[in-house]
Write a protein that holds these residues in place. Sequence first.
Motif, PDB file in Angstrom:
ATOM      1  N   CYS A  90       0.964  -1.201  -0.010  1.00 23.58           N
ATOM      2  CA  CYS A  90       0.051  -0.083  -0.095  1.00 23.58           C
ATOM      3  C   CYS A  90       0.941   1.169   0.011  1.00 23.58           C
ATOM      4  CB  CYS A  90      -0.934  -0.048   1.184  1.00 23.58           C
ATOM      5  SG  CYS A  90      -2.140   1.345   1.327  1.00 23.58           S
ATOM      6  N   ALA A  91       1.951   1.261   0.680  1.00 19.59           N
ATOM      7  CA  ALA A  91       2.835   2.140   0.993  1.00 19.59           C
ATOM      8  C   ALA A  91       3.539   2.450  -0.501  1.00 19.59           C
ATOM      9  CB  ALA A  91       3.827   2.111   1.844  1.00 19.59           C
ATOM     10  N   LEU A  92       3.905   1.543  -0.950  1.00 18.53           N
ATOM     11  CA  LEU A  92       4.896   1.485  -2.405  1.00 18.53           C
ATOM     12  C   LEU A  92       3.682   2.035  -3.362  1.00 18.53           C
ATOM     13  CD1 LEU A  92       6.205  -2.138  -2.218  1.00 18.53           C
ATOM     14  CD2 LEU A  92       7.399   0.150  -2.410  1.00 18.53           C
ATOM     15  N   TRP A  93       2.293   1.591  -3.415  1.00 20.17           N
ATOM     16  CA  TRP A  93       1.382   2.209  -4.454  1.00 20.17           C
ATOM     17  C   TRP A  93       1.261   3.610  -3.978  1.00 20.17           C
ATOM     18  CZ3 TRP A  93      -4.012   3.544  -3.111  1.00 20.17           C
ATOM     19  CH2 TRP A  93      -4.887   3.939  -4.162  1.00 20.17           C
ATOM     20  N   LEU A  94       1.130   4.202  -2.722  1.00 21.47           N
ATOM     21  CA  LEU A  94       1.210   5.576  -2.612  1.00 21.47           C
ATOM     22  C   LEU A  94       2.096   6.238  -2.873  1.00 21.47           C
ATOM     23  CD1 LEU A  94      -0.063   5.524   1.399  1.00 21.47           C
ATOM     24  CD2 LEU A  94      -1.483   6.219  -0.727  1.00 21.47           C
TER      25      LEU A  94
END
Length: 443
Positions: free
Chosen positions: A241-245
């Motif tokens: 999720c952080a990588l997507w953000l």
Amino acid sequence: MFFAVSFRHDRPVAYLCAIGGGWLLLAALLRCRFLSLGSGVFVACCLLALAALSLLLLFRWGKLSSRGVLLCLLPVGLAVFLRCLCLDYTSNDYLVFLSDWAAFFRENGGWAALRLPKGNYNVPYLYFLAAISYFPVPDLYAIKLFSILFDVILAWGGMRLVHALTPERIGGPAAAFCVLLLLPTVILNGALWAQCDSIYAAFCIHALASALERRSAQSVLLVALAFSFKLQTVFLLPLWCALWLAGRIKFRHLLLFPAVSAAVCLPALLLGKPLGDILGIYLGQTTEYSNYLTLNAPSVYALLPFEITSNIPAAAHLGILSAFAAVGVILLLLFFRRHKITDQALFLTALFFAVGIPFLLPHMHDRYFFLADVLTLCWSCFRPRRIVFTAAVQIASLGAYYAYLSMHYLFPMAWGALLLLAVLPAVLYFLIRELAAYQSSFP
């Protein structure tokens, strides 16, 4: 560091290491002659092949000279020798579960037995148990050798990860490969205990390295494979999720996760295994040990007073809420810095999740800090001063391993929990400092 110096100089040291490593490999091969269950030639060939694979991965990495590879022969030889010494040991997990599952597949037609409800591991590992049922090799050795193969793949992932974080250095990535092969919990987990945590951990570490290398689709595919093997992958899943953000992962690539999960289950479905049995495996794992807040894991529950832990449902719900809250706070912090997230910040986020989530969640087992062991080791390979945190996590994990394998406590589990409790705020501090440092460099 010894690695860094020797890679640049000291040809005699490299030759001495190669000789020492060669003798250790020879000792391991000779030890195979005395394995209690036989198949010594087969096991010796497998161990030799794994040593060759290790050296090939180091050589193909492209940063090491032939002299550097010779230097690495010593830790590789030692890693093989130590694993060979562990092969005859039978843990309670093997005696009660794994040996029974392997025998079940052998007695019920191998692949045909996949349709039957046996084992509480997900189908990829059951495919392996079905496959080895066709070979006249002792199940104990086949199971352990499979895990040892992934020890090598895990070490390769650690090398990739450290290189992605410090591409200008040579010694750090090579040290990560060699020391991961020698990390006590990695050796004990597969070669002694006959567990398979190196499988999902290897896929997780390669997935993280791929993300830092901007290989978005490959990263999601690998973490989906990790999840297909072990539910414990959820400790690291919030990172994607952080990588997507941060724009490192494209949303369309996230769709690979359910696609890979479905593809992994397809052979079992075609062989007649009910979909409900497949989907219920992880659900069953989450409720199987609900009567225990911790199963020898150095988690927060080892620190809580009896008045709180005696109310298991309330304490478990509080722990789950705390874990979700910790993840939410970290993701919120990263969301506000989403255009300023460095590779180091992403790595520290992964490390925080690997330590913090199993520390807060209830019903954790003694092996559930395996990812934390690996990631803290990688941290000290590119930040040598962080070795104190590697030692703290390793001691906490080893205390839990010792408690299970010997049925005695080396030290109170609360001591291990205190060590992890000291590591968590330190990781959070370095994460916040990394984000602030990046922000201050762009006025």
